[in-house]
Design a protein around this motif. Sequence first.
Motif, PDB file in Angstrom:
ATOM      1  N   VAL A 163       0.837  -1.198   0.000  1.00 37.66           N
ATOM      2  CA  VAL A 163       0.000   0.000   0.000  1.00 37.66           C
ATOM      3  C   VAL A 163       0.872   1.249   0.000  1.00 37.66           C
ATOM      4  CG1 VAL A 163      -1.650   1.341   1.377  1.00 37.66           C
ATOM      5  CG2 VAL A 163      -2.015  -1.117   1.036  1.00 37.66           C
ATOM      6  N   LEU A 164       1.870   1.263   0.857  1.00 32.01           N
ATOM      7  CA  LEU A 164       2.739   2.436   0.965  1.00 32.01           C
ATOM      8  C   LEU A 164       3.585   2.642  -0.290  1.00 32.01           C
ATOM      9  CD1 LEU A 164       3.773   2.046   4.713  1.00 32.01           C
ATOM     10  CD2 LEU A 164       2.049   3.596   3.742  1.00 32.01           C
ATOM     11  N   LEU A 165       4.096   1.562  -0.871  1.00 30.26           N
ATOM     12  CA  LEU A 165       4.836   1.679  -2.131  1.00 30.26           C
ATOM     13  C   LEU A 165       3.926   2.203  -3.229  1.00 30.26           C
ATOM     14  CD1 LEU A 165       6.942  -1.608  -2.059  1.00 30.26           C
ATOM     15  CD2 LEU A 165       7.873   0.726  -2.113  1.00 30.26           C
ATOM     16  N   ASN A 166       2.706   1.700  -3.271  1.00 34.06           N
ATOM     17  CA  ASN A 166       1.748   2.148  -4.276  1.00 34.06           C
ATOM     18  C   ASN A 166       1.435   3.635  -4.123  1.00 34.06           C
ATOM     19  OD1 ASN A 166      -0.131   1.348  -6.480  1.00 34.06           O
ATOM     20  ND2 ASN A 166      -1.667   2.073  -5.012  1.00 34.06           N
ATOM     21  N   GLN A 167       1.525   4.135  -2.898  1.00 32.10           N
ATOM     22  CA  GLN A 167       1.296   5.557  -2.641  1.00 32.10           C
ATOM     23  C   GLN A 167       2.532   6.403  -2.940  1.00 32.10           C
ATOM     24  OE1 GLN A 167       0.063   5.563   1.471  1.00 32.10           O
ATOM     25  NE2 GLN A 167      -2.014   4.887   0.979  1.00 32.10           N
ATOM     26  N   GLY A 168       3.645   5.733  -3.283  1.00 29.54           N
ATOM     27  CA  GLY A 168       4.859   6.451  -3.648  1.00 29.54           C
ATOM     28  C   GLY A 168       5.815   6.704  -2.497  1.00 29.54           C
ATOM     29  N   MET A 169       5.583   6.082  -1.350  1.00 34.61           N
ATOM     30  CA  MET A 169       6.465   6.280  -0.202  1.00 34.61           C
ATOM     31  C   MET A 169       7.820   5.621  -0.477  1.00 34.61           C
ATOM     32  SD  MET A 169       5.731   5.499   3.845  1.00 34.61           S
ATOM     33  CE  MET A 169       4.434   6.709   3.984  1.00 34.61           C
ATOM     34  N   ILE A 170       8.888   6.228   0.020  1.00 31.24           N
ATOM     35  CA  ILE A 170      10.234   5.705  -0.201  1.00 31.24           C
ATOM     36  C   ILE A 170      10.589   4.650   0.849  1.00 31.24           C
ATOM     37  CG2 ILE A 170      11.032   7.796  -1.372  1.00 31.24           C
ATOM     38  CD1 ILE A 170      12.481   8.551   1.244  1.00 31.24           C
ATOM     39  N   TYR A 171      11.570   3.806   0.487  1.00 29.18           N
ATOM     40  CA  TYR A 171      11.967   2.671   1.317  1.00 29.18           C
ATOM     41  C   TYR A 171      12.229   3.053   2.771  1.00 29.18           C
ATOM     42  CZ  TYR A 171      12.645  -0.850  -2.393  1.00 29.18           C
ATOM     43  OH  TYR A 171      12.468  -1.775  -3.390  1.00 29.18           O
ATOM     44  N   ASN A 172      13.048   4.075   2.992  1.00 29.51           N
ATOM     45  CA  ASN A 172      13.420   4.420   4.366  1.00 29.51           C
ATOM     46  C   ASN A 172      12.207   4.784   5.211  1.00 29.51           C
ATOM     47  OD1 ASN A 172      16.127   3.917   3.987  1.00 29.51           O
ATOM     48  ND2 ASN A 172      16.637   6.047   3.548  1.00 29.51           N
ATOM     49  N   ASP A 173      11.268   5.509   4.620  1.00 35.40           N
ATOM     50  CA  ASP A 173      10.054   5.878   5.355  1.00 35.40           C
ATOM     51  C   ASP A 173       9.186   4.654   5.634  1.00 35.40           C
ATOM     52  OD1 ASP A 173      10.916   8.502   5.345  1.00 35.40           O
ATOM     53  OD2 ASP A 173       9.641   9.091   3.659  1.00 35.40           O
ATOM     54  N   ILE A 174       9.124   3.741   4.673  1.00 35.18           N
ATOM     55  CA  ILE A 174       8.352   2.509   4.865  1.00 35.18           C
ATOM     56  C   ILE A 174       8.985   1.664   5.964  1.00 35.18           C
ATOM     57  CG2 ILE A 174       7.649   0.332   3.787  1.00 35.18           C
ATOM     58  CD1 ILE A 174       7.444   1.918   1.130  1.00 35.18           C
ATOM     59  N   LEU A 175      10.305   1.540   5.924  1.00 32.71           N
ATOM     60  CA  LEU A 175      11.022   0.776   6.943  1.00 32.71           C
ATOM     61  C   LEU A 175      10.735   1.340   8.331  1.00 32.71           C
ATOM     62  CD1 LEU A 175      14.458  -0.749   6.646  1.00 32.71           C
ATOM     63  CD2 LEU A 175      14.017   0.645   8.622  1.00 32.71           C
ATOM     64  N   GLU A 176      10.802   2.654   8.443  1.00 39.76           N
ATOM     65  CA  GLU A 176      10.563   3.314   9.726  1.00 39.76           C
ATOM     66  C   GLU A 176       9.113   3.129  10.188  1.00 39.76           C
ATOM     67  OE1 GLU A 176      10.551   7.895  11.011  1.00 39.76           O
ATOM     68  OE2 GLU A 176      12.478   7.202  10.204  1.00 39.76           O
ATOM     69  N   ARG A 177       8.187   3.226   9.264  1.00 41.26           N
ATOM     70  CA  ARG A 177       6.768   3.152   9.615  1.00 41.26           C
ATOM     71  C   ARG A 177       6.300   1.736   9.924  1.00 41.26           C
ATOM     72  NH1 ARG A 177       1.905   6.096   6.356  1.00 41.26           N
ATOM     73  NH2 ARG A 177       0.188   5.012   7.356  1.00 41.26           N
ATOM     74  N   THR A 178       6.820   0.745   9.181  1.00 42.87           N
ATOM     75  CA  THR A 178       6.305  -0.626   9.303  1.00 42.87           C
ATOM     76  C   THR A 178       7.223  -1.568  10.065  1.00 42.87           C
ATOM     77  OG1 THR A 178       7.334  -1.403   7.251  1.00 42.87           O
ATOM     78  CG2 THR A 178       5.126  -0.402   7.079  1.00 42.87           C
ATOM     79  N   GLY A 179       8.510  -1.245  10.121  1.00 43.64           N
ATOM     80  CA  GLY A 179       9.471  -2.167  10.707  1.00 43.64           C
ATOM     81  C   GLY A 179       9.872  -3.288   9.771  1.00 43.64           C
ATOM     82  N   ALA A 180       9.385  -3.240   8.532  1.00 40.30           N
ATOM     83  CA  ALA A 180       9.734  -4.267   7.550  1.00 40.30           C
ATOM     84  C   ALA A 180      11.202  -4.123   7.167  1.00 40.30           C
ATOM     85  CB  ALA A 180       8.862  -4.122   6.298  1.00 40.30           C
TER      86      ALA A 180
END
Length: 98
Positions: A50-67
Amino acid sequence: MPRITEKKKSDGLYRAILKLQSEEEIYNFFQDLCTVAELRSMEQRFEVAVLLNQGMIYNDILERTGASSATISRVNRSLAFGHGGYRAFFDRREAEVK
């Protein structure tokens, strides 16, 4: 390529999911089918998609999800080069919003 017997087994699972009629039934089915860790992994991958589809960058996704970066990369590859499952969902969800 899966053997025919393996395909029949997986087809049974997907047909079972299609028989479910409500969000609650689907939730209960997956609670019965999967371990807590398996569910959390799938939920995390879906959130990453979902976040990638919204255009979020890797570092922000990592921080937000812990993935992990490996998980984010794998999901990104699926979005770009997978079988279109994520895209089908996103397209249908977008059509519902319009």
